[in-house]
Design a protein around this motif. Structure first.
Motif, short mmCIF file in Angstrom:
data_model
loop_
_atom_site.label_atom_id
_atom_site.label_comp_id
_atom_site.label_asym_id
_atom_site.label_seq_id
_atom_site.Cartn_x
_atom_site.Cartn_y
_atom_site.Cartn_z
N CYS A 168 0.84 -1.21 0.00
CA CYS A 168 0.00 0.00 0.00
C CYS A 168 0.87 1.26 0.00
CB CYS A 168 -0.93 -0.01 1.20
SG CYS A 168 -2.24 -1.26 1.12
N MET A 169 1.87 1.30 0.85
CA MET A 169 2.75 2.47 0.93
C MET A 169 3.53 2.67 -0.37
SD MET A 169 2.31 4.13 3.66
CE MET A 169 3.71 5.22 3.54
N SER A 170 3.87 1.58 -1.04
CA SER A 170 4.64 1.70 -2.28
C SER A 170 3.90 2.53 -3.32
CB SER A 170 4.97 0.31 -2.86
OG SER A 170 3.85 -0.28 -3.49
N ARG A 171 2.59 2.47 -3.31
CA ARG A 171 1.80 3.22 -4.29
C ARG A 171 1.92 4.73 -4.08
NH1 ARG A 171 1.81 0.77 -8.31
NH2 ARG A 171 -0.16 1.51 -9.10
N LEU A 172 2.18 5.12 -2.84
CA LEU A 172 2.39 6.53 -2.53
C LEU A 172 3.83 6.94 -2.84
CD1 LEU A 172 0.50 6.50 0.87
CD2 LEU A 172 -0.36 7.34 -1.33
N VAL A 173 4.77 6.08 -2.51
CA VAL A 173 6.18 6.38 -2.76
C VAL A 173 6.46 6.49 -4.26
CG1 VAL A 173 8.55 5.49 -2.49
CG2 VAL A 173 6.96 5.39 -0.57
N VAL A 174 5.82 5.65 -5.07
CA VAL A 174 6.04 5.75 -6.52
C VAL A 174 5.22 6.88 -7.13
CG1 VAL A 174 6.72 3.34 -6.77
CG2 VAL A 174 4.33 3.97 -7.18
N GLY A 175 4.32 7.48 -6.35
CA GLY A 175 3.61 8.68 -6.79
C GLY A 175 2.43 8.47 -7.71
N VAL A 176 1.73 7.34 -7.60
CA VAL A 176 0.63 7.08 -8.52
C VAL A 176 -0.75 7.09 -7.87
CG1 VAL A 176 2.08 5.88 -10.19
CG2 VAL A 176 0.93 4.58 -8.40
N HIS A 177 -0.80 7.29 -6.54
CA HIS A 177 -2.09 7.32 -5.84
C HIS A 177 -2.06 8.38 -4.75
CE1 HIS A 177 -4.23 3.89 -7.45
NE2 HIS A 177 -3.13 3.16 -7.35
N TYR A 178 -3.22 8.95 -4.50
CA TYR A 178 -3.41 9.80 -3.33
C TYR A 178 -3.60 8.90 -2.11
CZ TYR A 178 -4.26 13.70 -6.52
OH TYR A 178 -4.14 14.67 -7.48
N PRO A 179 -3.34 9.41 -0.92
CA PRO A 179 -3.57 8.59 0.29
C PRO A 179 -5.01 8.06 0.40
CG PRO A 179 -2.19 10.45 0.85
CD PRO A 179 -2.64 10.66 -0.58
N THR A 180 -6.00 8.86 0.01
CA THR A 180 -7.38 8.37 0.10
C THR A 180 -7.65 7.25 -0.89
OG1 THR A 180 -8.09 10.23 -1.29
CG2 THR A 180 -8.42 10.44 1.09
N ASP A 181 -6.94 7.21 -2.01
CA ASP A 181 -7.07 6.10 -2.96
C ASP A 181 -6.63 4.80 -2.29
OD1 ASP A 181 -7.60 8.05 -4.92
OD2 ASP A 181 -5.56 7.99 -5.72
N VAL A 182 -5.51 4.88 -1.59
CA VAL A 182 -4.95 3.70 -0.93
C VAL A 182 -5.83 3.28 0.25
CG1 VAL A 182 -2.95 2.83 0.36
CG2 VAL A 182 -2.61 4.19 -1.72
N ALA A 183 -6.28 4.25 1.03
CA ALA A 183 -7.15 3.93 2.17
C ALA A 183 -8.45 3.28 1.70
CB ALA A 183 -7.44 5.20 2.98
N ALA A 184 -9.06 3.83 0.66
CA ALA A 184 -10.31 3.27 0.14
C ALA A 184 -10.07 1.87 -0.43
CB ALA A 184 -10.89 4.19 -0.92
N GLY A 185 -8.97 1.68 -1.13
CA GLY A 185 -8.66 0.36 -1.68
C GLY A 185 -8.45 -0.66 -0.58
N ALA A 186 -7.71 -0.28 0.46
CA ALA A 186 -7.47 -1.21 1.56
C ALA A 186 -8.78 -1.55 2.28
CB ALA A 186 -6.47 -0.60 2.54
N LEU A 187 -9.63 -0.55 2.48
CA LEU A 187 -10.93 -0.80 3.11
C LEU A 187 -11.77 -1.75 2.25
CD1 LEU A 187 -12.94 -0.18 5.40
CD2 LEU A 187 -13.72 1.77 4.02
N LEU A 188 -11.81 -1.50 0.97
CA LEU A 188 -12.57 -2.35 0.05
C LEU A 188 -12.06 -3.80 0.09
CD1 LEU A 188 -14.54 -2.84 -2.33
CD2 LEU A 188 -12.68 -2.11 -3.83
N GLY A 189 -10.75 -3.98 0.02
CA GLY A 189 -10.19 -5.33 0.05
C GLY A 189 -10.44 -6.04 1.36
N GLY A 190 -10.25 -5.32 2.46
CA GLY A 190 -10.47 -5.92 3.77
C GLY A 190 -11.92 -6.33 3.98
N VAL A 191 -12.84 -5.46 3.57
CA VAL A 191 -14.27 -5.76 3.72
C VAL A 191 -14.65 -6.93 2.82
CG1 VAL A 191 -16.59 -4.87 3.25
CG2 VAL A 191 -14.95 -3.49 4.54
N THR A 192 -14.17 -6.93 1.59
CA THR A 192 -14.49 -8.03 0.66
C THR A 192 -14.05 -9.37 1.23
OG1 THR A 192 -14.29 -6.56 -1.26
CG2 THR A 192 -14.11 -8.92 -1.68
N ALA A 193 -12.80 -9.46 1.68
CA ALA A 193 -12.31 -10.72 2.24
C ALA A 193 -12.99 -11.04 3.56
CB ALA A 193 -10.79 -10.67 2.40
N GLY A 194 -13.26 -10.02 4.35
CA GLY A 194 -13.94 -10.25 5.62
C GLY A 194 -15.34 -10.82 5.42
#
Length: 175
Positions: free
Chosen positions: A135-161
């Protein structure tokens, strides 16, 4: 200060971390391995091949990871948020698409952390730090905003949960 400005500042600071060759190289490697959920899907398939006792559970976990990735791709097509452009420098990686919300890398990584954590005790210890680094790599490489990563992580966690009970049911039936 507006929210988008705060995000841009945070993203610029993290993107600047990528100017260190070690940090940038690690972030590029994580980004590459996470493209289309490849790292997580390969881990799930490897688990299915090597752990015969839990093969069906591994396959269901892998399906949940793929589902999280596909849902995030669908949301991107609806939201159509453009990728960030930073004064801190160009992105360190090329991207498969031009939309950034939500981060599909984060979706598949969080789904893997939840699914593999349900599957194996070692998964609860090993996968979350790697997923967080992805998740952090997407910010370090400069291709996502922090909210993009947070929303993606929430979506993935909820889906698997939400799919965890279905995933565990495969193991019970296979015994």
């Amino acid at each position: 200060m507006r929210s988008i400005e705060t995000e841009r500042r945070l993203l610029s600071a993290l993107r600047h971390c990528g100017t260190d060759p070690r940090v940038g190289g690690a972030a590029r490697a994580l980004s590459f391995s996470g493209e289309h959920g490849a790292l997580w899907l390969a881990a799930g398939i490897t688990g299915a091949v090597t752990d015969r006792e839990r093969r069906a559970t591994w396959l269901r976990a892998t399906a949940l990871i793929g589902t999280a990735h596909l849902v995030s791709m669908g949301i991107k097509r609806v939201v159509r948020r453009p990728r960030p452009r930073l004064d801190a420098g160009p992105p360190l990686v090329r991207t498969a698409g031009r939309h950034s919300f939500p981060s599909s890398h984060a979706s598949s990584a969080a789904a893997a952390a939840v699914a593999f954590g349900v599957l194996r005790p070692a998964g609860r210890l090993l996968v979350p730090p790697l997923a967080a680094a992805m998740c952090m790599s997407r910010l370090v490489v400069g291709v996502h905003y922090p909210t993009d990563v947070a929303a993606g992580a929430l979506l993935g966690g909820v889906t698997a949960g939400l799919g965890a009970k279905w995933m565990r049911g495969a193991h019970v039936r296979s015994l």
